[in-house]
Design an enzyme around this catalytic site. Structure first.
Site, PDB file in Angstrom:
ATOM      1  N   VAL A 182      17.455 -12.907  14.028  1.00 55.53           N
ATOM      2  CA  VAL A 182      17.073 -11.498  13.825  1.00 55.53           C
ATOM      3  C   VAL A 182      15.605 -11.310  14.219  1.00 55.53           C
ATOM      4  O   VAL A 182      14.719 -11.962  13.672  1.00 55.53           O
ATOM      5  CB  VAL A 182      17.265 -11.085  12.342  1.00 55.53           C
ATOM      6  N   VAL A 191      12.710  -8.185  16.041  1.00 51.44           N
ATOM      7  CA  VAL A 191      12.418  -6.905  16.715  1.00 51.44           C
ATOM      8  C   VAL A 191      11.060  -7.066  17.394  1.00 51.44           C
ATOM      9  O   VAL A 191      10.145  -7.686  16.820  1.00 51.44           O
ATOM     10  CB  VAL A 191      12.396  -5.738  15.695  1.00 51.44           C
ATOM     11  N   ARG A 242       9.320  -1.230  12.500  1.00 49.10           N
ATOM     12  CA  ARG A 242       9.224  -0.134  11.521  1.00 49.10           C
ATOM     13  C   ARG A 242       9.643   1.216  12.100  1.00 49.10           C
ATOM     14  O   ARG A 242       9.088   2.247  11.803  1.00 49.10           O
ATOM     15  CB  ARG A 242       7.797  -0.014  10.930  1.00 49.10           C
ATOM     16  N   GLY A 259      13.186   1.533  12.417  1.00 44.66           N
ATOM     17  CA  GLY A 259      14.613   1.550  12.086  1.00 44.66           C
ATOM     18  C   GLY A 259      15.494   0.702  12.984  1.00 44.66           C
ATOM     19  O   GLY A 259      16.727   0.819  12.918  1.00 44.66           O
ATOM     20  N   TYR A 294      15.604  -8.033   3.253  1.00 39.94           N
ATOM     21  CA  TYR A 294      17.050  -7.809   3.293  1.00 39.94           C
ATOM     22  C   TYR A 294      17.664  -7.167   2.050  1.00 39.94           C
ATOM     23  O   TYR A 294      18.829  -6.778   2.077  1.00 39.94           O
ATOM     24  CB  TYR A 294      17.762  -9.129   3.620  1.00 39.94           C
ATOM     25  N   PHE A 353      20.701 -22.428   9.526  1.00 38.31           N
ATOM     26  CA  PHE A 353      21.262 -21.816  10.743  1.00 38.31           C
ATOM     27  C   PHE A 353      20.360 -20.707  11.195  1.00 38.31           C
ATOM     28  O   PHE A 353      19.438 -20.312  10.463  1.00 38.31           O
ATOM     29  CB  PHE A 353      22.687 -21.278  10.487  1.00 38.31           C
TER      30      PHE A 353
HETATM   31  C1  LIG Z   1      11.801  -8.219   9.997  1.00 40.09           C
HETATM   32  C2  LIG Z   1      12.018  -7.323  11.217  1.00 40.09           C
HETATM   33  C3  LIG Z   1      13.278  -7.777  11.935  1.00 40.09           C
HETATM   34  C4  LIG Z   1      12.188  -5.885  10.715  1.00 40.09           C
HETATM   35  O1  LIG Z   1      12.550  -5.048  11.795  1.00 40.09           O
HETATM   36  P1  LIG Z   1      12.183  -3.483  11.810  1.00 40.09           P
HETATM   37  O2  LIG Z   1      12.897  -2.894  12.974  1.00 40.09           O
HETATM   38  O3  LIG Z   1      10.744  -3.292  11.692  1.00 40.09           O
HETATM   39  O4  LIG Z   1      12.869  -3.004  10.466  1.00 40.09           O
HETATM   40  P2  LIG Z   1      13.205  -1.471  10.082  1.00 40.09           P
HETATM   41  O5  LIG Z   1      12.249  -0.556  10.796  1.00 40.09           O
HETATM   42  O6  LIG Z   1      14.646  -1.199  10.264  1.00 40.09           O
HETATM   43  O7  LIG Z   1      12.849  -1.542   8.537  1.00 40.09           O
HETATM   44  C5  LIG Z   1      13.641  -0.997   7.542  1.00 40.09           C
HETATM   45  C6  LIG Z   1      12.820  -0.970   6.291  1.00 40.09           C
HETATM   46  O8  LIG Z   1      12.450  -2.300   5.925  1.00 40.09           O
HETATM   47  C7  LIG Z   1      11.032  -2.405   5.783  1.00 40.09           C
HETATM   48  N1  LIG Z   1      10.642  -3.701   6.342  1.00 40.09           N
HETATM   49  C8  LIG Z   1      11.123  -4.260   7.454  1.00 40.09           C
HETATM   50  N2  LIG Z   1      10.531  -5.445   7.666  1.00 40.09           N
HETATM   51  C9  LIG Z   1       9.667  -5.622   6.649  1.00 40.09           C
HETATM   52  C10 LIG Z   1       8.751  -6.655   6.339  1.00 40.09           C
HETATM   53  N3  LIG Z   1       8.640  -7.746   7.123  1.00 40.09           N
HETATM   54  N4  LIG Z   1       8.015  -6.516   5.218  1.00 40.09           N
HETATM   55  C11 LIG Z   1       8.140  -5.405   4.437  1.00 40.09           C
HETATM   56  N5  LIG Z   1       8.988  -4.393   4.707  1.00 40.09           N
HETATM   57  C12 LIG Z   1       9.743  -4.507   5.807  1.00 40.09           C
HETATM   58  C13 LIG Z   1      10.476  -1.266   6.613  1.00 40.09           C
HETATM   59  O9  LIG Z   1       9.220  -0.879   6.179  1.00 40.09           O
HETATM   60  C14 LIG Z   1      11.515  -0.201   6.405  1.00 40.09           C
HETATM   61  O10 LIG Z   1      11.287   0.427   5.170  1.00 40.09           O
HETATM   62  P3  LIG Z   1      11.392   2.008   5.010  1.00 40.09           P
HETATM   63  O11 LIG Z   1      12.810   2.328   5.367  1.00 40.09           O
HETATM   64  O12 LIG Z   1      11.075   2.240   3.571  1.00 40.09           O
HETATM   65  O13 LIG Z   1      10.406   2.565   5.946  1.00 40.09           O
HETATM   66  C15 LIG Z   1      10.826  -7.374  12.188  1.00 40.09           C
HETATM   67  O14 LIG Z   1       9.679  -7.012  11.481  1.00 40.09           O
HETATM   68  C16 LIG Z   1      10.607  -8.728  12.816  1.00 40.09           C
HETATM   69  O15 LIG Z   1      11.139  -9.007  13.878  1.00 40.09           O
HETATM   70  N6  LIG Z   1       9.788  -9.589  12.174  1.00 40.09           N
HETATM   71  C17 LIG Z   1       9.425 -10.894  12.690  1.00 40.09           C
HETATM   72  C18 LIG Z   1      10.612 -11.834  12.802  1.00 40.09           C
HETATM   73  C19 LIG Z   1      11.356 -11.987  11.523  1.00 40.09           C
HETATM   74  O16 LIG Z   1      10.774 -12.162  10.450  1.00 40.09           O
HETATM   75  N7  LIG Z   1      12.678 -11.914  11.633  1.00 40.09           N
HETATM   76  C20 LIG Z   1      13.571 -12.051  10.507  1.00 40.09           C
HETATM   77  C21 LIG Z   1      14.110 -13.417  10.524  1.00 40.09           C
HETATM   78  S1  LIG Z   1      15.107 -13.720   9.079  1.00 40.09           S
END
Ligand SMILES: CC(C)(COP(=O)(O)OP(=O)(O)OC[C@H]1O[C@@H](n2cnc3c(N)ncnc32)[C@H](O)[C@@H]1OP(=O)(O)O)[C@@H](O)C(=O)NCCC(=O)NCCS
Length: 400
Positions: free
Chosen positions: A85, A87, A93, A95, A126, A400
């Site tokens: 996962v 982005v 941030r 969606g 999550y 995984f």
């Molecule tokens: C974690 C990640 C996938 C989130 O993707 P994103 O597209 O920014 O997530 P969204 O915009 O759909 O976020 C949905 C909500 O979750 C919150 N959120 C998402 N990631 C967050 C984080 N790392 N810390 C705190 N809040 C987070 C957002 O603020 C948002 O909240 P809101 O609806 O109240 O505004 C992205 O930040 C990323 O790629 N991070 C680095 C890699 C990583 O950690 N991947 C996960 C591996 S398990």
């Protein structure tokens, strides 16, 4: 309106997804050789991509593997192991992850997947999607230079090192019989491809040793010896499973005998794994971490509830699931039956909190104590603790 769209990636787009995921973790793209080894870890049709603009730039991805989850009592349910996962840093941030999760849930529902699981990079990501901590695990270090086995430790059987790529075929054949705890998952062929790729990518060799039981192999360990400081070597246990006390003792007798090792490091091990009881001085084993191991999302609550075992008297629980409304409602849950009901609940909780008690990682009373669940009174709390108790602490034991 959202400025991106989601679709399933073709096989020839998997490398771009892997590189995007790696970039989101601040890692370089995979070299050709690494990609050649890792490509087979992508199950066809299970990688989603989020695209922005026209013709479309990949800005986010999430993938999964088809698996099975062992639940308390020993039954299994169809499981999706979610991974990869990420982005793009300039598109977070907005969606994108939310849409990837929504699309995954729809796909899982269509295919009858009962639960999804993942390892979370951060614990705040999550919960909003209905995931709760499904299993806890601990990390420890063992001072090998001071570790002496106690005299009563079982002798164990023969432990032998396996050579070459075929070693993983031996492990994949042995693993199903070692999958005995709630929280453990089936390891599909794509997972073993990934394990092989990981073992081959470091500078240090990965070693594989198996324990011979009376019939078949009944335990194995995968380990890597690294030298982080001059003059000291660390044996990192990457994977260890033992079906019997003999296998557990035999594998530890072997690990403690490996020469030129100062420290043994273990990560994400079962909370009740009695490593410190093997040695004369239990303080040679230092617990370095107790943390969430896997997060669990119950996608089909009625099927999940009906699959596990329960203790004591039936109770009515009320579950709330804003993302999958079909799960919302009251359930009579007991050792003999699980069915829907309109009766007043003894316990009310969200689907994320239900995931936290489902495998036994947390007790209902702990959720009530912290406001994560509401109970009809002290008797209801005690009955709920008994109902959701488990014989064996849950542990996944598969990365995984
Ligand atoms: C974690 C990640 C996938 C989130 O993707 P994103 O597209 O920014 O997530 P969204 O915009 O759909 O976020 C949905 C909500 O979750 C919150 N959120 C998402 N990631 C967050 C984080 N790392 N810390 C705190 N809040 C987070 C957002 O603020 C948002 O909240 P809101 O609806 O109240 O505004 C992205 O930040 C990323 O790629 N991070 C680095 C890699 C990583 O950690 N991947 C996960 C591996 S398990």
């Amino acid at each position: 309106m959202s400025d991106h769209r989601i679709r399933v990636l073709r096989d020839d787009e998997h490398r771009a997804a892997m590189d995007l995921f790696r970039a989101s973790l601040h890692l370089k793209p995979a070299e050709d050789q690494e990609w050649t080894r890792a490509a087979g870890a992508f199950q066809p049709g299970r990688t989603l991509g989020a695209f922005a603009g026209d013709p479309g730039t990949l800005i986010g991805t999430a993938r999964s593997l088809d698996s099975e989850l062992t639940v308390p009592g020993g039954r299994t349910v169809p499981l999706a192991a979610v991974t990869g996962v990420g982005v793009r840093a300039d598109r977070t941030r907005r969606g994108v992850l939310t849409d990837l999760m929504r699309t995954q849930f729809a796909d899982f529902a269509e295919r009858g997947v009962v639960a999804a699981t993942l390892h979370a990079s951060e614990a705040v990501i999550y919960g909003r999607f209905g995931y709760g901590v499904g299993t806890l695990a601990r990390g420890c270090t063992i001072d090998r230079t001071r570790a002496r086995l106690r005299p009563e430790v079982p002798a164990g059987g023969e432990v032998r090192l396996l050579d070459g790529d075929a070693a993983f075929d031996v492990l994949s054949a042995a693993y199903p019989a070692l999958r005995t705890r709630p929280g453990m998952m089936a390891r599909p062929a794509h997972w073993w491809t990934w394990a092989r790729a990981v073992a081959g990518r470091g500078d240090e060799p990965t070693s594989i040793a198996v324990h011979q039981g009376p019939g078949d192999i009944d335990g194995f360990v995968v380990y890597t010896v690294t030298r982080p400081r001059t003059g000291s070597a660390v044996l990192r246990v990457d994977d260890l499973h033992a079906a019997t006390a003999e296998a557990f003792a035999g594998l530890w007798r072997f690990l403690l005998s490996v020469d030129l090792v100062d420290e043994i490091r273990l990560g994400e091990r079962a909370l009740d794994e009695p490593v410190e009881l093997l040695v004369t001085d239990p303080r040679v084993c230092t617990v370095t971490e107790v943390a969430d191991e896997t997060w669990l999302r119950l996608l089909d609550v009625p099927t999940a509830l009906a699959a596990r075992e329960y203790y004591g008297d039936p109770l009515v629980i009320e579950v709330t699931d804003p993302a999958i409304p079909a799960n919302t409602g009251g359930y009579v849950v007991g050792p003999d039956e699980v069915r829907r009901t309109d009766a007043p609940p003894a316990l009310r909780l969200g689907v994320d909190a239900l995931a936290m008690i489902y495998l036994g990682a947390w007790r209902p009373s702990q959720l009530v104590q912290t406001g994560r669940a509401q109970a009809a009174g002290a008797d209801a709390v005690a009955a709920a603790d008994r109902l959701f108790s488990t014989r064996t602490p849950a542990w996944c034991g598969t990365f995984f």
